[in-house]
Design a protein around this motif. Sequence first.
Motif, PDB file in Angstrom:
ATOM      1  N   THR B  23       0.814  -1.225   0.000  1.00 14.50           N
ATOM      2  CA  THR B  23       0.000   0.000   0.000  1.00 14.50           C
ATOM      3  C   THR B  23       0.843   1.270   0.000  1.00 14.50           C
ATOM      4  O   THR B  23       0.311   2.363   0.136  1.00 14.50           O
ATOM      5  CB  THR B  23      -0.928   0.022   1.230  1.00 14.50           C
ATOM      6  OG1 THR B  23      -0.125  -0.120   2.410  1.00 14.50           O
ATOM      7  CG2 THR B  23      -1.957  -1.098   1.173  1.00 14.50           C
ATOM      8  N   PHE B  26       1.395   5.185  -3.087  1.00 12.82           N
ATOM      9  CA  PHE B  26       0.255   5.640  -3.879  1.00 12.82           C
ATOM     10  C   PHE B  26       0.097   7.151  -3.687  1.00 12.82           C
ATOM     11  O   PHE B  26       0.356   7.676  -2.597  1.00 12.82           O
ATOM     12  CB  PHE B  26      -1.029   4.910  -3.474  1.00 12.82           C
ATOM     13  CG  PHE B  26      -1.115   3.517  -4.032  1.00 12.82           C
ATOM     14  CD1 PHE B  26      -1.610   3.286  -5.305  1.00 12.82           C
ATOM     15  CD2 PHE B  26      -0.667   2.430  -3.283  1.00 12.82           C
ATOM     16  CE1 PHE B  26      -1.681   2.003  -5.825  1.00 12.82           C
ATOM     17  CE2 PHE B  26      -0.728   1.141  -3.796  1.00 12.82           C
ATOM     18  CZ  PHE B  26      -1.236   0.927  -5.075  1.00 12.82           C
ATOM     19  N   THR B  31      -6.887   6.371  -4.864  1.00 13.14           N
ATOM     20  CA  THR B  31      -6.243   5.588  -5.928  1.00 13.14           C
ATOM     21  C   THR B  31      -5.825   4.222  -5.393  1.00 13.14           C
ATOM     22  O   THR B  31      -5.997   3.193  -6.058  1.00 13.14           O
ATOM     23  CB  THR B  31      -5.007   6.338  -6.474  1.00 13.14           C
ATOM     24  OG1 THR B  31      -5.407   7.646  -6.862  1.00 13.14           O
ATOM     25  CG2 THR B  31      -4.393   5.613  -7.656  1.00 13.14           C
ATOM     26  N   MET B  32      -5.279   4.218  -4.174  1.00 16.47           N
ATOM     27  CA  MET B  32      -4.854   2.955  -3.563  1.00 16.47           C
ATOM     28  C   MET B  32      -6.039   1.993  -3.434  1.00 16.47           C
ATOM     29  O   MET B  32      -5.933   0.815  -3.775  1.00 16.47           O
ATOM     30  CB  MET B  32      -4.243   3.235  -2.191  1.00 16.47           C
ATOM     31  CG  MET B  32      -3.813   1.989  -1.453  1.00 16.47           C
ATOM     32  SD  MET B  32      -3.623   2.312   0.307  1.00 16.47           S
ATOM     33  CE  MET B  32      -5.322   2.414   0.829  1.00 16.47           C
ATOM     34  N   ALA B  35      -7.036   0.631  -6.763  1.00 17.55           N
ATOM     35  CA  ALA B  35      -6.053  -0.341  -7.253  1.00 17.55           C
ATOM     36  C   ALA B  35      -6.219  -1.674  -6.525  1.00 17.55           C
ATOM     37  O   ALA B  35      -6.141  -2.747  -7.141  1.00 17.55           O
ATOM     38  CB  ALA B  35      -4.633   0.200  -7.062  1.00 17.55           C
ATOM     39  N   ALA B 215       1.881   1.097  -7.779  1.00 15.53           N
ATOM     40  CA  ALA B 215       1.714   2.449  -7.226  1.00 15.53           C
ATOM     41  C   ALA B 215       2.395   3.515  -8.075  1.00 15.53           C
ATOM     42  O   ALA B 215       1.921   4.635  -8.178  1.00 15.53           O
ATOM     43  CB  ALA B 215       2.239   2.501  -5.795  1.00 15.53           C
ATOM     44  N   PRO B 220      -2.189   3.491 -11.971  1.00 16.87           N
ATOM     45  CA  PRO B 220      -2.056   2.408 -10.986  1.00 16.87           C
ATOM     46  C   PRO B 220      -3.236   1.426 -10.996  1.00 16.87           C
ATOM     47  O   PRO B 220      -3.044   0.225 -10.797  1.00 16.87           O
ATOM     48  CB  PRO B 220      -1.978   3.148  -9.647  1.00 16.87           C
ATOM     49  CG  PRO B 220      -1.485   4.500  -9.990  1.00 16.87           C
ATOM     50  CD  PRO B 220      -2.065   4.816 -11.342  1.00 16.87           C
TER      51      PRO B 220
END
Lengths: 66, 260
Positions: B23, B26, B31-32, B35, B215, B220
Amino acid sequence: MFLTVNGEKHEHSGDGTVAALLTELGATPDHTALTVNGELVFSRHWKTFKFNDGDTVEILTFVGGG
Amino acid sequence: MNDEQKSWRLGGHEFSSRLILGTGKFSDAATMIKAIEASGTELVTVALRRFNREKPGDDLCAPLAKLKNIRLMPNTSGAMNAKEAVRAAQLGRELSGSPFVKVEIHPNPHHLMPDAIETYLAAKELAADGFIVLPYIPADPVLAKKLEDAGCAAVMPLGSAIGSGGGLSTADMIRLIIRDSNIPVIVDAGLRAPSEAARAMEMGCAAVLVNSAIAAAGDPVAMARAFALGVETGYAARQAGLMPKSDMAVTTSPLTSFLR
């Protein structure tokens, strides 16, 4: 009382409980782990735990990491 | 192939996705999260750091709590030795409620190579304490076997240096680790392209752990999906059985009875 929190001097004006310190710092209890003088203080003990003047406190949380 | 055949076990827990996501790095939490969802992963790593009242947005607990069917695997990054890693693992377990821990101890910031000795000591202690231990290690078959004997749930040899995008530079050693291992082997670190994840799976890895490649990608979320496909492809190819290699050409068309 004076504490060292995450490496910095901090004057705590609450009742010395974990909840009071976390509120003072704006930290969310559920997202926080705690060590005092190098020892892990489990959240199940937070209600009864009291800081002493001069304690070194580390407040930790999760951040992104691989 | 049905889902039962595709699933795999890690420390007594069953997973269907063979992609583990980091994690870090990012640009933002939204966005994380996208993804993670696009990757189909069921296991993500997180790091433990000091609470920063100036940057409350760094706290990952809130965004991660919204995800369903995702287990957390706290890492011990930042630990310089076994003692610090054990304490970080205990804090991580306290905060996450998860028994999974990625033991990583890399004292040199220039190359971030894992300290094999401290990693072994921490992994052994944590396994005895009931953790599901996944150590990040140099691609060393002897060390991997010792960690298996010490009670680790998997071993995670590096493909190349963390965040380098150097790919599977340790492929030959990883093959040796897989050949002798009775626990899952997971390539962790250094992958850049989904084709490398596919290759790791074709070699017989149980899973791959990817962070920077997703990332730091241009998109991503799209790259997370691409890695999921790469892992799936490589695993399917492994199950299908790759043809034997030959130093000589082997005809595909008959060489006889040609029209004259």
